[in-house]
Design an enzyme around this catalytic site. Structure first.
Site, short mmCIF file in Angstrom:
data_model
loop_
_atom_site.label_atom_id
_atom_site.label_comp_id
_atom_site.label_asym_id
_atom_site.label_seq_id
_atom_site.Cartn_x
_atom_site.Cartn_y
_atom_site.Cartn_z
N THR A 182 0.80 -1.25 -0.07
CA THR A 182 0.01 -0.25 0.02
C THR A 182 0.69 1.16 0.01
O THR A 182 1.96 1.09 0.59
CB THR A 182 -0.86 0.06 1.27
OG1 THR A 182 -1.65 -1.18 1.45
CG2 THR A 182 -1.74 1.21 1.16
N THR B 175 4.49 4.60 -3.35
CA THR B 175 5.23 3.95 -4.33
C THR B 175 4.67 2.72 -4.87
O THR B 175 4.79 2.16 -6.08
CB THR B 175 6.47 3.63 -3.44
OG1 THR B 175 6.76 4.66 -2.63
CG2 THR B 175 7.83 3.27 -4.13
N GLY C 265 6.10 -0.81 -0.12
CA GLY C 265 6.84 0.40 0.32
C GLY C 265 7.19 0.40 1.76
O GLY C 265 7.16 -0.54 2.58
N ALA C 266 8.08 1.42 2.11
CA ALA C 266 8.33 1.50 3.62
C ALA C 266 8.37 3.12 3.82
O ALA C 266 8.70 3.92 3.06
CB ALA C 266 9.78 1.05 4.06
N ASP C 267 8.14 3.59 5.43
CA ASP C 267 8.45 4.95 5.63
C ASP C 267 9.94 5.11 5.98
O ASP C 267 10.44 6.12 5.94
CB ASP C 267 7.75 5.14 6.85
CG ASP C 267 5.89 5.00 6.42
OD1 ASP C 267 5.69 5.72 5.57
OD2 ASP C 267 5.33 4.22 6.99
N GLY D 261 3.50 1.78 7.91
CA GLY D 261 2.20 2.05 8.62
C GLY D 261 1.92 3.50 8.59
O GLY D 261 0.63 3.89 8.93
N GLY E 120 0.73 4.81 6.11
CA GLY E 120 -0.51 4.84 5.32
C GLY E 120 -1.72 4.06 5.88
O GLY E 120 -2.87 3.70 5.78
N GLU F 194 -0.34 -5.60 5.63
CA GLU F 194 0.83 -5.62 5.28
C GLU F 194 2.07 -6.80 5.96
O GLU F 194 2.64 -7.36 5.32
CB GLU F 194 1.46 -4.17 5.32
CG GLU F 194 0.88 -3.22 4.54
CD GLU F 194 1.53 -1.88 4.52
OE1 GLU F 194 1.15 -1.15 3.72
OE2 GLU F 194 2.06 -1.58 5.53
N LYS G 202 14.32 7.15 2.03
CA LYS G 202 13.71 6.20 3.12
C LYS G 202 14.89 5.45 3.67
O LYS G 202 14.63 4.90 4.82
CB LYS G 202 12.84 5.30 2.60
CG LYS G 202 11.50 5.99 1.78
CD LYS G 202 10.68 6.75 2.73
CE LYS G 202 9.42 7.45 2.21
NZ LYS G 202 8.50 6.25 1.55
C1 5RP Z 1 1.65 1.91 4.42
C2 5RP Z 1 2.71 1.96 4.42
C3 5RP Z 1 3.62 2.41 3.08
O1 5RP Z 1 4.52 1.49 2.28
C4 5RP Z 1 4.40 3.61 3.65
O2 5RP Z 1 3.76 4.55 4.27
C5 5RP Z 1 5.31 4.17 2.47
O3 5RP Z 1 4.39 4.92 1.78
P1 5RP Z 1 4.72 5.76 0.47
O4 5RP Z 1 5.08 4.76 -0.78
O5 5RP Z 1 3.57 6.69 0.09
O6 5RP Z 1 6.00 6.70 0.99
O7 5RP Z 1 3.35 1.14 5.17
O8 5RP Z 1 0.91 1.62 5.55
#
Ligand code: 5RP
Length: 218
Positions: A28, A31, A82-84, A95, A97, A103, A121
């Site tokens: 989610t 990305t 993806g990841a934060d 998380g 999102g 996930e 990131k």
């Molecule tokens: C959602 C996530 C996403 O992977 C994370 O927030 C990265 O988001 P983005 O690709 O918009 O930077 O963990 O729960």
């Protein structure tokens, strides 16, 4: 498209080579949205996807990609998300999102976890990004008090209800020098559904979009 978004797209496009067939786990976020759009071009190569959120399900189905219930398929060969934040051991904070629980489930059910992100990131030590924790609504205050005892400063993400009907606390000021131990400690608090530390099951591969093209870390 700004630079960061272009790097997200670059990482997403590079992950396509891992989608070799069968049913693919799909995460989610912005990305992953690029990954889903790219997947649409090669959708004949795969049977379909298991999705980690209602938002990704909608986007996948909008492209005519079949979405399966995880219970209807066996172990998945691939999960792309993806990841934060990601460290060099490919341990993650996720998380942002709010989709962390599904996930973590899809990541656990997959043999290979390919994480896609823009270069911003990658960090040496996790924890600048507030750590998301999904909690059962009645446990919100109890969990928040336990997180304070661990040194954190939890903030309720007001107005957000997860796809599972739960709440999110975003926790600042935690010491994430040992992500595995903290993941286990937070998992053990009654009322916690999922903590957004992905260290017990880190990514297997991290594809970063950079100014010099995609870079893969193992
Ligand atoms: C959602 C996530 C996403 O992977 C994370 O927030 C990265 O988001 P983005 O690709 O918009 O930077 O963990 O729960």
């Amino acid at each position: 498209m700004n630079n960061q978004d272009a790097m997200k797209q670059q990482a997403a496009e590079a992950a396509l080579t891992y989608a070799e067939g069968g049913v693919i786990g799909v995460g989610t976020g912005s990305t992953v949205n690029h990954f889903i759009d790219a997947l649409a071009r090669i959708k004949g190569r795969i049977e379909g996807a298991v999705s980690s959120s209602e938002a990704s399900t909608k986007r996948l189905e909008g492209h005519g990609i079949r979405v399966f219930d995880l219970n209807a398929v066996g172990e998945l060969s691939l999960y792309v998300d993806g990841a934060d934040e990601a460290n060099h051991a490919l341990q993650l904070i996720k998380g942002g999102g709010g989709a962390l629980t599904r996930e973590k489930i899809v990541a656990a059910a997959s043999r290979q976890f390919v994480c896609i992100a823009d270069q911003s990131k990658l960090v040496d030590v996790l924890g600048a990004f507030p750590l998301p924790v999904e909690v059962i609504p009645m446990a919100r205050s109890h969990v928040a008090r336990q997180l304070v005892k661990l040194g954190g400063t939890p903030v309720w993400r007001e107005g957000v209800i997860t796809d599972n009907g739960n709440l999110i606390l975003d926790v600042q000021n935690l010491d994430l020098i040992d992500p595995v131990t903290l993941e286990q400690a937070i998992n053990n608090i009654a009322g916690v559904v999922t903590v957004g530390i992905f260290a017990l099951r880190p990514a297997d591969l991290l594809i970063l979009g950079t100014a010099d093209g995609p870079k893969t870390l193992h």
